[in-house]
Scaffold this motif. Structure first.
Motif, PDB file in Angstrom:
ATOM      1  N   PRO A 106       0.837  -1.175  -0.128  1.00 29.63           N
ATOM      2  CA  PRO A 106      -0.011  -0.029  -0.159  1.00 29.63           C
ATOM      3  C   PRO A 106       0.819   1.224   0.135  1.00 29.63           C
ATOM      4  O   PRO A 106       2.051   1.260   0.703  1.00 29.63           O
ATOM      5  N   ALA A 107       0.338   2.314  -0.693  1.00 28.03           N
ATOM      6  CA  ALA A 107       1.301   3.462  -1.024  1.00 28.03           C
ATOM      7  C   ALA A 107       0.855   4.526   0.291  1.00 28.03           C
ATOM      8  O   ALA A 107       1.614   5.510   0.734  1.00 28.03           O
ATOM      9  N   GLY A 108      -0.244   4.311   0.957  1.00 30.87           N
ATOM     10  CA  GLY A 108      -0.711   5.239   2.103  1.00 30.87           C
ATOM     11  C   GLY A 108      -1.954   4.453   2.704  1.00 30.87           C
ATOM     12  O   GLY A 108      -2.271   3.210   2.562  1.00 30.87           O
ATOM     13  N   TRP A 109      -2.224   5.278   3.773  1.00 32.67           N
ATOM     14  CA  TRP A 109      -3.567   4.706   4.843  1.00 32.67           C
ATOM     15  C   TRP A 109      -4.612   4.345   4.057  1.00 32.67           C
ATOM     16  O   TRP A 109      -5.315   3.355   4.636  1.00 32.67           O
ATOM     17  N   GLU A 110      -4.884   5.231   2.868  1.00 27.25           N
ATOM     18  CA  GLU A 110      -6.188   4.812   2.164  1.00 27.25           C
ATOM     19  C   GLU A 110      -6.089   3.541   1.420  1.00 27.25           C
ATOM     20  O   GLU A 110      -7.047   2.665   1.491  1.00 27.25           O
ATOM     21  N   ASP A 111      -4.896   3.225   1.127  1.00 32.00           N
ATOM     22  CA  ASP A 111      -4.678   1.778   0.565  1.00 32.00           C
ATOM     23  C   ASP A 111      -4.813   0.932   1.387  1.00 32.00           C
ATOM     24  O   ASP A 111      -5.469  -0.389   1.466  1.00 32.00           O
ATOM     25  N   VAL A 112      -4.184   0.935   2.701  1.00 34.55           N
ATOM     26  CA  VAL A 112      -4.278  -0.273   3.549  1.00 34.55           C
ATOM     27  C   VAL A 112      -5.839  -0.179   4.098  1.00 34.55           C
ATOM     28  O   VAL A 112      -6.264  -1.209   4.295  1.00 34.55           O
TER      29      VAL A 112
END
Length: 333
Positions: A106-112
């Motif tokens: 994941p590139a960021g928490w949104e991806d997580v």
């Protein structure tokens, strides 16, 4: 004094006072200055308390174990074993989920958060939610292939299973090793789901696994593999496809696969010879001989034509009529 006991036992003075307030350990006495005095027996009891706590006992359970003469540990130990297993299972599940989130890069928490939502969707009790998660795994942040394989091998709903196989096919061949393990599962349904999933993954590695599956002890696995290999133009599937016609197991699909394979001139005579060989077998009953005769209809070449001509005079009237009808169609082409 309490400070000395704390140093000797490794238990903080604050915790020793807590033990005292609970009645777990009581100093033997006090000095003239009012400091607590602990005997050797008191110190031994502190070590016993710490030993029992290391097993996961609560302080109340520790007190009961040390003070109740009638206490029997077997039931409590069994309960601790159960609790520990449940805790290990929960921690293992969490570890697996974390690994899968990491594998998605994941590139960021949104991806997580999207990966977590998809993983939760795959594990939902709702078939619709599982299907949506499978379909979304291709278009959104990719779900690790391990999660897709685990889901497809355990999925009983045919619509969800189809979506999961589609998602796996679009994720590349990274799941093939895990699916190959599924072919060796003790559960027949898992073996079936594994071979069905492999059949929908393109490429040489999947084809090689399907070839290996032709020797699988599970006849259902062999049949699924043969049908898939026939569609891929692999001649190794011919014997199993002929067996399927004899055994009336998806025999129409098997005959279609043989017909497709026979479009290659090098295979047409081989397939016709195989069908004729089974027709001549003493153990093949009348209905199976009719199916084998029907399968010759779409096999081009002189071998099939000669076989049909001979079969038109077969002692079995149904076989003879079938062969005669097929010959009429072939002559009219």
């Amino acid at each position: 004094m309490i400070g000395d006991v704390a140093r000797r036992s490794g238990v903080s003075a604050r915790m020793l006072r807590h033990y005292e307030s609970l009645g777990l350990v009581r100093p033997t006495g006090r000095t003239d200055a009012g400091y607590r005095e602990y005997s050797g027996e008191d110190v031994r009891r502190i070590f016993h308390i710490e030993s029992l706590r290391s097993l996961g006992l609560s302080l109340r359970e520790v007190k009961r174990a040390l003070d109740d003469p009638g206490f029997t540990p077997s039931e409590l130990v069994d309960d601790l074993v159960r609790q520990t297993r449940e805790r290990i299972a929960a921690e293992t599940e969490l570890l697996t989920r974390l690994h899968r989130i990491g594998a998605a890069e994941p590139a960021g928490w949104e991806d997580v958060l999207r990966v977590v939502a998809l993983l939760q969707g795959l594990g939902s009790k709702s078939a619709g939610a599982r299907q949506r998660a499978a379909l979304s795994s291709v278009d959104e942040v990719p779900v690790p292939v391990e999660a897709l394989v685990e889901a497809v091998l355990g999925e009983s709903d045919p619509n969800v299973a189809g979506a999961l196989r589609w998602a796996l096919a679009h994720s590349g061949d990274g799941g093939l090793a895990l699916l190959a393990q599924g072919l060796g599962s003790p559960a027949a349904e898992v073996r079936k789901r594994a071979v069905q999933s492999i059949a929908e993954i393109p490429g040489g590695e999947a084809t090689a696994l399907l070839r290996d599956a032709l020797a699988n002890p599970d006849v259902a696995v062999r049949r699924y593999a043969a049908s898939a290999l026939g569609a891929r133009g692999v001649a190794d599937a011919v014997p199993t496809l002929i067996d399927m016609i004899v055994e009336e197991a998806n025999d129409v699909d098997a005959a279609d696969a043989l017909s497709a394979l026979a479009s290659r001139p090098a295979l047409a005579d081989r397939i016709a010879t195989g069908l004729v060989g089974r027709l001549a077998h003493d153990t093949v009953d009348s209905s199976a001989r009719r199916r084998l005769t029907q399968a010759l209809a779409d096999i081009p070449g002189s071998t099939a034509s000669r076989a049909l001509a001979e079969l038109s005079h077969d002692e079995d009237r149904a076989v003879a009529l079938t062969a005669e009808y097929i010959l009429g169609i072939r002559d009219a082409r």
